[in-house]
Scaffold this motif. Structure first.
Motif, short mmCIF file in Angstrom:
data_model
loop_
_atom_site.label_atom_id
_atom_site.label_comp_id
_atom_site.label_asym_id
_atom_site.label_seq_id
_atom_site.Cartn_x
_atom_site.Cartn_y
_atom_site.Cartn_z
N LYS A 496 -14.42 -1.71 -31.66
CA LYS A 496 -15.27 -1.35 -32.79
C LYS A 496 -16.73 -1.46 -32.38
N GLY A 497 -17.53 -0.46 -32.76
CA GLY A 497 -18.94 -0.52 -32.41
C GLY A 497 -19.77 0.43 -33.25
N LYS A 498 -21.08 0.29 -33.11
CA LYS A 498 -22.01 1.19 -33.79
C LYS A 498 -22.23 2.43 -32.92
N VAL A 499 -22.27 3.59 -33.58
CA VAL A 499 -22.54 4.81 -32.83
C VAL A 499 -24.05 5.03 -32.73
N LYS A 500 -24.44 5.64 -31.63
CA LYS A 500 -25.81 6.09 -31.45
C LYS A 500 -25.74 7.59 -31.16
N ILE A 501 -26.28 8.38 -32.08
CA ILE A 501 -26.26 9.83 -31.92
C ILE A 501 -27.34 10.19 -30.90
N SER A 502 -26.91 10.84 -29.82
CA SER A 502 -27.82 10.98 -28.68
C SER A 502 -27.50 12.23 -27.87
N GLU A 503 -28.54 12.79 -27.27
CA GLU A 503 -28.37 13.91 -26.34
C GLU A 503 -27.82 13.43 -24.99
N MET A 504 -27.59 12.13 -24.85
CA MET A 504 -26.95 11.64 -23.62
C MET A 504 -25.61 12.33 -23.40
N CYS A 505 -24.91 12.62 -24.51
CA CYS A 505 -23.57 13.21 -24.42
C CYS A 505 -23.57 14.63 -24.95
N ASP A 506 -22.55 15.36 -24.55
CA ASP A 506 -22.30 16.68 -25.11
C ASP A 506 -20.98 16.61 -25.89
N GLU A 507 -20.61 17.70 -26.46
CA GLU A 507 -19.39 17.76 -27.27
C GLU A 507 -18.16 17.39 -26.45
N GLY A 508 -17.31 16.53 -27.02
CA GLY A 508 -16.02 16.24 -26.41
C GLY A 508 -15.92 14.93 -25.66
N TYR A 509 -17.03 14.19 -25.55
CA TYR A 509 -16.93 12.90 -24.87
C TYR A 509 -17.95 11.91 -25.40
N LEU A 510 -17.59 10.63 -25.28
CA LEU A 510 -18.41 9.50 -25.69
C LEU A 510 -18.88 8.76 -24.44
N PHE A 511 -19.90 7.93 -24.61
CA PHE A 511 -20.38 7.10 -23.50
C PHE A 511 -20.63 5.69 -23.99
N CYS A 512 -20.20 4.70 -23.19
CA CYS A 512 -20.51 3.28 -23.42
C CYS A 512 -20.97 2.67 -22.10
#
Length: 554
Positions: A496-512
């Motif tokens: 569980k975590g807070k999301v950060k909406i960011s241009e770091m990622c593109d559609e289809g994947y998350l980053f931690c």
């Protein structure tokens, strides 16, 4: 004042002198006089922490003197020679002397070593298959090129001295192109950033080769472009780059953490060969090149099989040295459950880590600051140097000597001579044909990566960027606003975590950021033991998850 070389897992082998609590950097050609901010934290953490060695007695950590702990360890090993014991040795300090742990346990054929690692072996396998060796050309060769292409190499976060050198080269007029699915801070020194679909750099390399008519690629160019999701404009820019000048290629370590990771690295090697840039192709070299290796004949299990062997009760005990697998290994929650079932679990580390907390026996050592050693750099070829014992505190070698004495095992521990530097010989490419391996997405992909402030499982507790980064497109798809709480889950568990909406990622994947705690859990709870195509590593970035918006959170 003691001569020091940092052998942590960047690994850039930074030179310094240590005088009490002061770390004085030595000037380094090309990158100047500095050490990263992590080194001072390592000094405090490894030398001056209050952690104590212990034996777990009926669920309580007791702290007898070291000799009593050593006797208890030796007694278990001696009495249980008919029982299978798992041995995991992590990177810890990547100095040469850590090999003596392997030599100690090589005397016991019931102790199983792990074949493969989470680190660089998949990419190394690619270089062995293509060239017969894994070496880097002299770093100074980069001064000869017109362009430098970084395939997934986030130098800002993982290679601070390389990043410094790249800044210098950029100021000297070199053009730098950064290719990565994740928009990281290395973009600050880039002339162009090209976002690519995860695990598709092999298709991009093939597209460049085909466009330049350098090899018979049996695929339509549009098909190759579609697979890597790079624009025609970006492809044309890359083609012109390789056509119109010498081009350095620096391959990132993350590329080999996919199921097709070896194939990705091999296609980048192929691109360097066909464009006559082999003298400017960089991946990794051994940090102990030229030093003798211990002859180990113990039985092994593949790293991808650890969980399955533990699950079927194959191991009676375990020994973990310089590793914190409850944070850095895949499926860590399941791994914790299985390690707790072992009758005996020895952990040797610089701190009382999450893994140490579940140990039956824990010995605190003082890492690279307490051990005379020899080490070099993964990237720079001319840096194999000796390190003094900076502090007179318990070292790994001290513990190895004590255990071997108690077990009546004779180990000849000696400091090897530093080999003479060998001149670099141009690699010879020996691969005639190479297929393209596709990595198909199975849903929402989770990618993790390093941050400048820490390395791997060496967490410092002051990290503030512990978000789940999501693209604006996916945020809209899941009806999310910034810093909303979500659960991401798969068959291995839920975090569980807070999301950060960011241009770091593109559609289809998350980053931690890897190994860092979120509100609940950390990314490696969700990763799996899927092997890479070399069968020497783990496809950590082939982790697919479901995302659910948390309705209520306090």
């Amino acid at each position: 004042m003691k001569k020091f070389i940092c052998s942590k897992d960047c690994i850039e082998a930074c030179f310094a002198y240590v005088d009490g609590l002061s770390i004085i950097p030595e000037n380094r050609e090309n990158t100047g006089r500095f050490v990263c901010s992590k080194l001072g934290k390592f000094l405090q953490r490894e030398v001056f922490s209050s952690d104590l060695s212990f034996i777990n007695v009926n669920g309580k950590q007791e702290h007898p003197d070291l000799q009593e702990i050593i006797k208890s360890i030796a007694s278990y090993i001696s009495v249980n020679k008919d029982k299978n014991i798992l041995f995991i040795r992590g990177s810890g300090s990547l100095g040469y002397m850590m090999n003596y742990w392997d030599l100690l346990f090589s005397h016991f054929p019931n102790i199983y070593f792990v074949d493969g690692s989470l680190c660089l072996e998949t990419g190394e396998s690619a270089h062995i298959k293509d060239f017969g060796v894994y070496v880097n050309p002299p770093v100074e060769n980069l001064s000869e090129v017109d362009n430098i292409v970084l395939f997934g190499r986030d130098a800002h976060n993982v290679s601070p001295h390389l990043y410094s050198y790249l800044k210098k080269l950029k100021n000297d007029g070199k053009k730098i192109i950064y290719i990565d699915p994740i928009l990281r801070k290395t973009v600050r020194i880039s002339d162009r950033y090209i976002r690519i679909k995860p695990a598709s750099d092999n298709f991009l390399a093939a597209a460049i080769i085909k466009n330049l008519s350098l090899d018979d690629i049996p695929y339509d160019l549009n098909y190759l472009i579609e697979k890597c999701n790079v624009s025609e404009n970006d492809l044309s820019y890359l083609v012109d780059t390789f056509k119109n000048g010498k081009t350095g290629i620096i391959t990132g370590y993350g590329l080999q953490r996919y199921k097709n990771g070896e194939n990705i690295v091999r296609w980048i090697n192929r691109l360097a060969y066909f464009t006559n840039n082999l003298n400017y192709l960089y991946y990794v070299r051994s940090s102990k090149a030229g030093l003798p290796k211990p002859d180990i004949k113990n039985p092994t299990i593949n790293i991808s099989e650890i969980l399955s062997y533990l699950n079927k009760g194959f191991f009676h005990g375990g020994i973990i040295v310089a590793s914190n697998p409850l944070i850095s290994y895949p499926s860590s929650k399941k791994l914790e459950e299985l390690l707790k079932k072992l009758t005996f679990l020895l952990v040797v580390d610089t701190n009382k880590t999450e893994t140490a907390e579940i140990a039956t026996h824990f010995i605190k050592v003082h890492g690279m600051f307490a051990q005379e050693d020899i080490s070099g750099s993964y990237f720079y070829d001319n840096r194999l140097h000796k390190r003094d014992k900076v502090f007179d505190k318990l070292s790994d070698i001290d513990v190895i000597k004590a255990i071997s004495k108690e077990l009546e095992v004779n180990i000849d521990i000696k400091f090897p001579p530093i080999p003479e530097k060998k001149e670099y010989e141009t690699r010879k490419y020996k691969t005639n044909s190479l297929q393209l391996l596709e990595n198909k997405s199975e849903g929402l992909r989770l990618i993790s990566g390093s941050h400048y402030s820490y390395l791997n499982s060496q967490r410092f507790g002051d990290f503030v960027e512990n978000f789940i980064y999501i693209s604006p497109i996916d945020a809209q798809k899941y009806n999310l606003t910034d810093e909303e709480v979500v659960n991401i889950s798969n068959e291995n568990g839920t975090i569980k975590g807070k999301v950060k909406i960011s241009e770091m990622c593109d559609e289809g994947y998350l980053f931690c950021y890897k190994c860092q705690d979120l509100i609940e859990g950390h990314p490696n709870i969700l990763t799996t033991y899927t092997p890479t195509d070399s069968f020497t590593g783990i496809a950590l970035y082939d982790t697919f998850v479901q995302l659910e918006k948390q309705k209520y959170h306090q």
